[in-house]
Design a protein around this motif. Sequence first.
Motif, PDB file in Angstrom:
ATOM      1  N   GLN A  52      36.594 -66.101  66.827  1.00 37.51           N
ATOM      2  CA  GLN A  52      37.223 -66.043  68.143  1.00 37.51           C
ATOM      3  C   GLN A  52      36.236 -65.524  69.187  1.00 37.51           C
ATOM      4  O   GLN A  52      36.190 -66.022  70.319  1.00 37.51           O
ATOM      5  CB  GLN A  52      38.469 -65.156  68.092  1.00 37.51           C
ATOM      6  CG  GLN A  52      39.290 -65.190  69.383  1.00 37.51           C
ATOM      7  CD  GLN A  52      40.555 -64.360  69.291  1.00 37.51           C
ATOM      8  OE1 GLN A  52      40.836 -63.730  68.254  1.00 37.51           O
ATOM      9  NE2 GLN A  52      41.327 -64.327  70.356  1.00 37.51           N
ATOM     10  N   CYS A 102      32.506 -59.651  73.811  1.00 37.23           N
ATOM     11  CA  CYS A 102      32.215 -61.079  73.989  1.00 37.23           C
ATOM     12  C   CYS A 102      32.927 -61.633  75.217  1.00 37.23           C
ATOM     13  O   CYS A 102      32.365 -62.432  75.968  1.00 37.23           O
ATOM     14  CB  CYS A 102      32.633 -61.863  72.741  1.00 37.23           C
ATOM     15  SG  CYS A 102      31.544 -61.648  71.331  1.00 37.23           S
ATOM     16  N   THR A 103      34.154 -61.210  75.408  1.00 37.85           N
ATOM     17  CA  THR A 103      34.928 -61.672  76.571  1.00 37.85           C
ATOM     18  C   THR A 103      34.278 -61.203  77.868  1.00 37.85           C
ATOM     19  O   THR A 103      34.131 -61.974  78.827  1.00 37.85           O
ATOM     20  CB  THR A 103      36.371 -61.153  76.483  1.00 37.85           C
ATOM     21  OG1 THR A 103      36.968 -61.613  75.265  1.00 37.85           O
ATOM     22  CG2 THR A 103      37.189 -61.652  77.662  1.00 37.85           C
ATOM     23  N   ALA A 133      31.012 -63.133  78.377  1.00 38.54           N
ATOM     24  CA  ALA A 133      31.280 -64.524  78.784  1.00 38.54           C
ATOM     25  C   ALA A 133      31.689 -64.590  80.243  1.00 38.54           C
ATOM     26  O   ALA A 133      31.262 -65.497  80.982  1.00 38.54           O
ATOM     27  CB  ALA A 133      32.352 -65.129  77.889  1.00 38.54           C
ATOM     28  N   ASP A 134      32.509 -63.641  80.688  1.00 36.13           N
ATOM     29  CA  ASP A 134      32.918 -63.615  82.101  1.00 36.13           C
ATOM     30  C   ASP A 134      31.714 -63.405  83.013  1.00 36.13           C
ATOM     31  O   ASP A 134      31.607 -64.034  84.074  1.00 36.13           O
ATOM     32  CB  ASP A 134      33.941 -62.497  82.331  1.00 36.13           C
ATOM     33  CG  ASP A 134      35.294 -62.799  81.685  1.00 36.13           C
ATOM     34  OD1 ASP A 134      35.540 -63.984  81.367  1.00 36.13           O
ATOM     35  OD2 ASP A 134      36.082 -61.860  81.483  1.00 36.13           O
ATOM     36  N   GLN A 157      33.787 -68.315  69.955  1.00 36.78           N
ATOM     37  CA  GLN A 157      34.418 -69.341  70.785  1.00 36.78           C
ATOM     38  C   GLN A 157      34.479 -68.894  72.243  1.00 36.78           C
ATOM     39  O   GLN A 157      34.219 -69.678  73.168  1.00 36.78           O
ATOM     40  CB  GLN A 157      35.828 -69.628  70.265  1.00 36.78           C
ATOM     41  CG  GLN A 157      36.560 -70.733  71.018  1.00 36.78           C
ATOM     42  CD  GLN A 157      37.920 -71.030  70.415  1.00 36.78           C
ATOM     43  OE1 GLN A 157      38.340 -70.391  69.457  1.00 36.78           O
ATOM     44  NE2 GLN A 157      38.610 -72.004  70.974  1.00 36.78           N
ATOM     45  N   THR A 158      34.802 -67.630  72.458  1.00 33.54           N
ATOM     46  CA  THR A 158      34.836 -67.079  73.817  1.00 33.54           C
ATOM     47  C   THR A 158      33.449 -67.090  74.442  1.00 33.54           C
ATOM     48  O   THR A 158      33.268 -67.455  75.607  1.00 33.54           O
ATOM     49  CB  THR A 158      35.384 -65.644  73.787  1.00 33.54           C
ATOM     50  OG1 THR A 158      36.692 -65.640  73.206  1.00 33.54           O
ATOM     51  CG2 THR A 158      35.446 -65.054  75.187  1.00 33.54           C
TER      52      THR A 158
END
Length: 512
Positions: free
Chosen positions: A246, A218-219, A222-223, A249-250
Amino acid sequence: MDVETNRQRAMERRDFDYYEARNRGCYRDVKSKDITSCKGNASILQRLRDQTWDTSLQVLTISEHYVYDNFVVGEGDDLGWLGYFIGKSKYLYDLRIKSWGEGENIEAFIEGINRNQSINSLHIGTDLRGVSFRNLRPFFRNNNNLYQLEFNFEVGLECAESIAFVLDENRCQSLESLRFEDCNLGEDGFAVIATALRTYPELEELHLQHNNIGLTGCTALADTLRGWGASNLKHLDLDGNGIDDQGLQTLAAGITNTKLEELYLSDNLITAVGLRSMSDYFQSESCCLKTLNVLRNDFGDEGAVALADILMGNKSLTSLHFISHQSGITNAGWAAFSKLLCDPSSIKSTYHSNHIIKTIGEYEMPRTPLNIRRYLELNEYPHPAIHKILKSHPDLDMEPFFQWKLKLLPVVVDWFQSARSRMVANDLIGESIQSQRQNLPSRELSALYKFVRGMPALTVISYWQQQVINIQARRRRLDVEEETAWVRLGGRPRDEGNVEFIQIGAKRMRQE
């Protein structure tokens, strides 16, 4: 080195030149039945040979079992010859690889794919049998028509790194849809894929279901989405990826700038906390999302309340899908959705309710309560706010509007006339709306009567308000006159009751 030696070595390598040499410069000299293991394959090769739009093969599936128009890799050199004719084809636009057979001459097959420039859609549903995906670099470099790339097999970390390398090194600007379905990429495998996609803002669809991308994935995603800026992404499928609050949210922070229209988050670990983290996205003017799927997430009534809260004021979402008993939603959760659709606490609250969404619950809404289905039906009509106000406020309270006095009376009349015309314009209306339309004249008269009845009270209030204003004005005028008098007397005394001081001031004024 003579020509004959080069030809001999090409035949030993079984590369593209080998098959070209076998064709003696004209591939129609070779009979399809002599170079394939079955009649079905021969028929497919013959159609690949045909270089006319109406007869040439356009969709090709390679599988383990023969089905009509499926190529089954058998004994001999099936795969090598198939690759050769794929490389020659000008009309093949959809290639679906579900099996390599025994994998004989797979390198020659891949070389043929690399020479093709007509394929629009490439599906790989089997492992690469030890052949690195990097061998397909020429295909991605030379093919300007590929718009869909799909993987559907267990992709390990090493294979994921190879795919990421090819995508990053050979940026395919025509690519619009990328699918990794049931590939079990894992967090690290997907992270390298997501990083390679940073140069693909043209992508419109990302299908990533059942890959267990977790928080790390996910991180990374998102990036990438943030790095795209204003991207073209419209469809994002993240079903079954172990995404928790979490992770959501990311992810929510990354989709803000997208043109996303469909978001699939089913079969994850999302609760009310994660859903509330999407509030800023849903409340933003740039939100274009039309469909949200959160099936089989156990978020309960708190999650239902969270969804209702974040959708208040949203102007885009038309479909919200979940299964109530699997998500733990009871009457309390449904009550939140009812208030979202029509808040009866005041006319203003009803007007600002959600009039956009059309579906809440399952696709056919079998478990959605009847009152909510009726509100959703009203959202299908033009000007749903009018219908909801008339339905929820049978006796319209005019007193809150008295502050505008008679100025609002023409507005009230115009509103009822507008409501009447818009309701008449709907030919296909339900019984409840027909009843509202029939009662509209009497309700208009009732509202006007309340205005007329309120006029005496408005007149009395206005009279005494004016009296207060006049008294306050006279008081200010007397204060000014008093100050002027004291100035002429030489200023205010410390003791305003000192008569001697006033007499001295008067004597001075006579001398002047």
